[in-house]
Scaffold this motif. Sequence first.
Motif, PDB file in Angstrom:
ATOM      1  N   THR A   8       8.788   6.923   5.883  1.00 13.03           N
ATOM      2  CA  THR A   8       9.400   6.446   4.648  1.00 13.03           C
ATOM      3  C   THR A   8       8.985   4.987   4.465  1.00 13.03           C
ATOM      4  OG1 THR A   8      11.387   5.642   5.766  1.00 13.03           O
ATOM      5  CG2 THR A   8      11.409   7.948   5.021  1.00 13.03           C
ATOM      6  N   TYR A   9       9.383   4.407   3.350  1.00 12.88           N
ATOM      7  CA  TYR A   9       9.015   3.019   3.075  1.00 12.88           C
ATOM      8  C   TYR A   9       9.579   2.083   4.140  1.00 12.88           C
ATOM      9  CZ  TYR A   9       8.150  -1.236   0.399  1.00 12.88           C
ATOM     10  OH  TYR A   9       7.711  -2.462  -0.007  1.00 12.88           O
ATOM     11  N   LYS A  50       0.519  10.964  -6.679  1.00  6.32           N
ATOM     12  CA  LYS A  50       1.066  11.489  -7.931  1.00  6.32           C
ATOM     13  C   LYS A  50      -0.053  11.902  -8.887  1.00  6.32           C
ATOM     14  CE  LYS A  50       4.057  10.272 -11.791  1.00  6.32           C
ATOM     15  NZ  LYS A  50       4.888   9.234 -12.402  1.00  6.32           N
ATOM     16  N   THR A  87       0.801  -1.236   0.000  1.00  6.65           N
ATOM     17  CA  THR A  87       0.000   0.000   0.000  1.00  6.65           C
ATOM     18  C   THR A  87       0.827   1.276   0.000  1.00  6.65           C
ATOM     19  OG1 THR A  87      -0.241  -0.086   2.425  1.00  6.65           O
ATOM     20  CG2 THR A  87      -2.027  -1.045   1.080  1.00  6.65           C
ATOM     21  N   TRP A  88       2.025   1.255   0.573  1.00 10.89           N
ATOM     22  CA  TRP A  88       2.836   2.473   0.602  1.00 10.89           C
ATOM     23  C   TRP A  88       3.160   2.944  -0.823  1.00 10.89           C
ATOM     24  CZ3 TRP A  88       7.365   4.812  -0.724  1.00 10.89           C
ATOM     25  CH2 TRP A  88       7.724   5.959  -0.017  1.00 10.89           C
ATOM     26  N   PRO A  89       3.666   2.064  -1.708  1.00 13.89           N
ATOM     27  CA  PRO A  89       3.913   2.527  -3.082  1.00 13.89           C
ATOM     28  C   PRO A  89       2.622   2.902  -3.822  1.00 13.89           C
ATOM     29  CG  PRO A  89       4.913   0.362  -2.732  1.00 13.89           C
ATOM     30  CD  PRO A  89       4.157   0.705  -1.510  1.00 13.89           C
ATOM     31  N   GLN A 136       0.039   4.261  -2.481  1.00 12.00           N
ATOM     32  CA  GLN A 136      -0.315   5.607  -2.023  1.00 12.00           C
ATOM     33  C   GLN A 136       0.503   6.667  -2.750  1.00 12.00           C
ATOM     34  OE1 GLN A 136      -2.793   6.548   0.105  1.00 12.00           O
ATOM     35  NE2 GLN A 136      -2.271   8.656  -0.426  1.00 12.00           N
ATOM     36  N   GLN A 137       1.755   6.363  -3.025  1.00 13.90           N
ATOM     37  CA  GLN A 137       2.585   7.319  -3.757  1.00 13.90           C
ATOM     38  C   GLN A 137       2.014   7.546  -5.164  1.00 13.90           C
ATOM     39  OE1 GLN A 137       4.680   8.763  -1.640  1.00 13.90           O
ATOM     40  NE2 GLN A 137       3.962   7.144  -0.283  1.00 13.90           N
ATOM     41  N   LEU A 138       1.516   6.475  -5.781  1.00 12.37           N
ATOM     42  CA  LEU A 138       0.867   6.627  -7.100  1.00 12.37           C
ATOM     43  C   LEU A 138      -0.431   7.425  -6.992  1.00 12.37           C
ATOM     44  CD1 LEU A 138       1.337   3.087  -8.703  1.00 12.37           C
ATOM     45  CD2 LEU A 138       2.313   5.250  -9.491  1.00 12.37           C
TER      46      LEU A 138
END
Length: 192
Positions: A128-129, A65, A56-58, A60-62
């Motif tokens: 952070t990740y 964005k 989910t962390w990556p 969320q970054q998408l």
Amino acid sequence: MLKILTILLSVILVNNCILAQFLGICPFLGVSKKLDSSVGMGVAVTFVMVLATAATWPIQQLLNKYEIGYLQTVVFILVIAALVQLVEMILKKFIPSLHRALGVYLPLITTNCAVLGVTINNIDYSYTYVESLFNALGTGIGFLVAMIIFSGMRQKLEGNKFVPVSFQGVPITLVSASILSLAFMGFSGLVG
């Protein structure tokens, strides 16, 4: 490294997801009758928390964005549901006794608000990740610790002749959970 240690101590002892944040109460009360079920549930939840955070962390970054962060909850729930299905299939194939012991509570990990809570907290706290992964691991360990301690308490109370009849069963379980929660409040101030 110090921040990661602080995160771990905080979520295991001070901000325990069950005993301080009151997330994940359903499996805490439902599966904690036996130690082996408690440990199995705790390990399964920890595994799902770390996997959910890793996914989910990556995502969320998408979402950020493309400025569609408002889809966070829906997307996170779908990811968690898929991961729980994966864990259920793995347990059914490789550890059928644990799969049977967890019973209906295994699919309930999907709706376990502790899993969703840790993934959202990672974003809200701007981790952070790597910090997010350690937060999820620590939260899972805190969940496991609470399950093990409470399981021991429940086994001691079951059939205890000193528990009044009107308190046997659910009432003594809830009173015991509240006392355990109060005991964990003693760790507040440990991490600043």
